[in-house]
Design an enzyme around this catalytic site. Structure first.
Site, PDB file in Angstrom:
ATOM      1  N   ASP A  57       0.821  -1.204   0.000  1.00  0.00           N
ATOM      2  CA  ASP A  57       0.000   0.000   0.000  1.00  0.00           C
ATOM      3  C   ASP A  57       0.859   1.260   0.000  1.00  0.00           C
ATOM      4  O   ASP A  57       0.755   2.125   0.857  1.00  0.00           O
ATOM      5  CB  ASP A  57      -0.921  -0.009   1.221  1.00  0.00           C
ATOM      6  N   GLU A 101       4.049  -7.793   7.509  1.00  0.00           N
ATOM      7  CA  GLU A 101       2.705  -8.348   7.374  1.00  0.00           C
ATOM      8  C   GLU A 101       2.627  -9.550   6.432  1.00  0.00           C
ATOM      9  O   GLU A 101       1.754  -9.611   5.556  1.00  0.00           O
ATOM     10  CB  GLU A 101       1.718  -7.263   6.941  1.00  0.00           C
ATOM     11  N   TYR A 137      -5.109  -2.071  13.966  1.00  0.00           N
ATOM     12  CA  TYR A 137      -5.881  -0.872  13.646  1.00  0.00           C
ATOM     13  C   TYR A 137      -7.265  -0.916  14.292  1.00  0.00           C
ATOM     14  O   TYR A 137      -8.267  -0.602  13.655  1.00  0.00           O
ATOM     15  CB  TYR A 137      -5.972  -0.697  12.135  1.00  0.00           C
ATOM     16  N   TYR A 178      -9.950   0.112  11.107  1.00  0.00           N
ATOM     17  CA  TYR A 178     -10.522  -0.921  10.251  1.00  0.00           C
ATOM     18  C   TYR A 178     -11.480  -1.827  11.032  1.00  0.00           C
ATOM     19  O   TYR A 178     -12.367  -2.440  10.453  1.00  0.00           O
ATOM     20  CB  TYR A 178      -9.418  -1.769   9.618  1.00  0.00           C
ATOM     21  N   GLU A 230       2.756  -0.785  14.067  1.00  0.00           N
ATOM     22  CA  GLU A 230       1.812   0.038  13.315  1.00  0.00           C
ATOM     23  C   GLU A 230       0.511   0.159  14.100  1.00  0.00           C
ATOM     24  O   GLU A 230      -0.022  -0.840  14.590  1.00  0.00           O
ATOM     25  CB  GLU A 230       1.496  -0.549  11.933  1.00  0.00           C
ATOM     26  N   LYS A 265      -2.744   8.524   6.974  1.00  0.00           N
ATOM     27  CA  LYS A 265      -2.509   8.210   8.387  1.00  0.00           C
ATOM     28  C   LYS A 265      -1.328   8.989   8.967  1.00  0.00           C
ATOM     29  O   LYS A 265      -0.967   8.769  10.127  1.00  0.00           O
ATOM     30  CB  LYS A 265      -2.290   6.707   8.578  1.00  0.00           C
TER      31      LYS A 265
END
Length: 597
Positions: free
Chosen positions: A160, A410, A465, A469, A501, A565
């Site tokens: 991303d 991730e 998150y 999310y 994160e 963000k």
């Protein structure tokens, strides 16, 4: 691999500036065979994607070509002449006149070629560099090429952030003597007030080597003979977070009284250790505060810029940050050198982002495919991943700021095949550098119950998150979810946990008196709720917000001009959250906040 430096026996020429530029679609099959026929020029260092108004260049998939004329200094007669490319994203080919002298796959680590046999002192040559931005299942990071109904090639990828490409870092020409130092490895330790320095010097051929250690004033504090050994620095000044102190190890190849080659390597004396659920630097518990970052600015893309380097570090210091992660690739060496000099702690990460097809399925609404299989990510992918680890450690092994290797971001660590894929890579990392902890970052889908690889690592980095999310807009629930999630990891694995994160997209200037997502108030409240959860978990050894600044991403309806963000805007203006972090971090001084039971 040693970074080129001018010394008494070496000279260095920077080749940055405006180069001729063309995409493969606009030039012949052998653009290196003569002057590049193009009206375009592109700056080096810079990504090329945002420079031009032609969308065909921005969306180009495949090779592009850079070219310039270079003159070898006339005083280099009898010296070896080396050409170095600090990075070519994601594949590079280098031609001297008509001759291919170097090829490299991997977009964020340097490569070089000895071109002595192809050039002459005082003479000019035509330098052509091809750069290919294609990503496949056997590249790190991975991706896929498709062809649409019009025959146009398209690049899809699983990370991303925008797939910026080109020569985003410097290109160099440098000289070394025929007999020269090729590499140096330094490992430091602390014995009360004495620093120990284990060193190994590699030379181009058998030679007599001596080493000297100089302090910050240039005074010699110890010396030794031989290509390897251990030196002791009495009354050593350690390298500490926020209080950097650098020595220099001067390696010399000697022939009688003559010095054939000399190279000075800056280094810091410090130790890193994981003990139980604590992370120790110089034997003292350390609490990470800081950010995941990106090399990303308007127009330049991922092009390195010293002005942004200085300003970004100033903003980190302003917030009270003491660390950052090189998400999601190795950063420019200038960044690492700056962190060394200014006492900023670095988690150094490979470009292995996107090894997770569950994310692709979620974003595209397609049936999930197995991440690890002969048709998806397989042995050849792991071979490329292993090479990325080798090159990262070879480049950054001597930086005192680097305290941990992160070998993937991730990955689908909860899927079948994850352990078989990662276990050899963890073993390789430890073999290459047994002195630093090894980590990875766990994606939301990977929990303490289903993760298959966490026990292989020294520190577990977690990306979460809750409140964005999941439990969007419900910060009370998000705080509960965060605490429960972290307790599960802490109780099962007994390792340090680092929040690598957590964050919420925020539009600067959008405000509300309620907990409304996208507002500046919500981002600040989101961070505060997350911090309360962290403080209740003893195993949490740090927090790195996602992200330092807004950054560009690929096209997608879930993004508005990129990922928002950032605690700072893309042009480095603070959002309200920056002040929230400043209030929390400035008083911590690298210590964990007191728990709230």
């Amino acid at each position: 691999m040693l970074k080129p430096r001018p010394t008494a026996t070496r000279e260095l020429v920077n080749l940055d500036g405006l180069w001729k530029f063309a995409t493969a679609a606009t030039v012949g099959e052998s653009p290196w065979a003569g002057p590049l026929d193009t009206p375009l020029e592109a700056p080096v260092p810079a990504s090329y994607n945002d420079l031009f108004t032609d969308s065909a260049i921005r969306d180009h998939v495949g090779w592009v070509w850079y070219q310039r004329t270079v003159r070898v200094p006339r005083g280099w007669d009898g010296e070896r002449v080396v050409l170095r490319v600090d990075a070519a994203t994601h594949e590079g080919r280098v031609y001297v006149d008509d001759v291919l002298v170097a090829e490299h796959v991997g977009g964020y680590t340097p490569f070089e070629a000895d071109i002595t046999e192809h050039v002459g002192a005082g003479q000019e040559f035509r330098l052509t560099v091809g750069v290919n931005n294609e990503l496949t299942t056997t590249t790190i990071p991975p991706g896929r090429i498709t062809v649409d109904q019009t025959g146009r090639r398209k690049q899809t990828y699983l990370h991303d952030f925008y797939n910026y490409a080109g020569l985003a870092r410097s290109v160099w020409l440098y000289s070394v003597p025929a007999l020269h130092v090729e590499d140096i490895t330094v490992v430091t330790g602390l014995d009360s007030t004495t620093g120990t320095v284990e060193y190994e010097v590699e030379t181009s051929e058998a030679a007599t080597v001596r080493v000297r250690v100089l302090d910050a004033t240039g005074a010699e504090v110890c010396a030794g003979e031989g290509a390897s050994g251990t030196l002791r620095i009495e009354n050593v000044t350690p390298w500490r977070p926020g209080a950097a102190y650098l020595y220099e190890l001067v390696a010399e190849i000697v022939d009688g009284d003559a010095i054939r080659d000399t190279y000075a390597l800056p280094f810091g004396v410090r130790t890193v250790e994981v003990r139980g659920s604590r992370f120790l630097i110089n034997g003292e518990p350390f609490y990470f505060t800081g950010f995941g970052k990106h090399e990303d600015t308007a127009v330049r893309g991922k092009g390195h810029d010293d002005a942004y380097l200085v300003h970004d570090f100033q903003l980190m210091e302003w917030t009270g940050a003491n660390s950052f992660r090189t998400a999601h690739y190795p950063y420019a060496e200038e960044v690492m050198d700056f962190a060394d000099r200014h006492g900023i702690v670095v988690i150094d990460e490979t470009a292995a982002v996107g090894l997770n097809l569950a994310v692709e399925a979620g974003l595209l609404g397609t049936p999930p495919r197995p991440t690890f299989s002969p048709e998806t990510f397989h042995d050849a992918t792991r071979d490329a991943h292993a090479q990325a680890i080798r090159e990262l450690i070879a480049r950054d092994k001597n930086h005192p700021s680097v305290v941990m290797w992160c070998i993937a971001n991730e990955p689908s660590s909860n899927e079948e095949g994850a352990r078989e894929y990662f276990e050899p890579l963890v073993e390789l990392t430890r073999k290459l550098d047994p002195t630093r902890p090894v980590t990875y970052t766990a994606v939301m889908f990977a929990t303490s119950d289903n993760d298959r690889i966490a026990d292989l690592f020294d520190v577990i980095c977690i990306n979460r998150y809750y409140g964005w999310y999941i439990a969007t807009g419900d910060l009370a629930a998000a705080e509960q979810y965060m605490e429960g999630d972290l307790r599960g990891w802490a109780e099962k694995f007994g390792r340090p946990l680092l929040m690598s994160e957590y964050g919420a997209d925020t539009l600067p200037g959008l405000h509300s008196v309620w907990d409304q997502p996208w507002t500046e108030e919500y981002q600040a409240a989101y961070l505060a709720a997350s911090h309360r959860a962290f403080d209740r978990i003893e195993a949490v050894v740090g927090e790195q917000v996602w992200n330092f600044a807004d950054f560009q991403t690929s096209h997608g309806i879930h993004r508005v001009d990129g990922n928002r963000k950032g605690v700072f805007t893309r042009d480095r203006k603070p959002k309200a959250a920056a002040y929230e972090l400043q209030r929390r971090w400035r008083g911590l001084g690298g210590r964990k906040p007191s728990s709230e039971k």
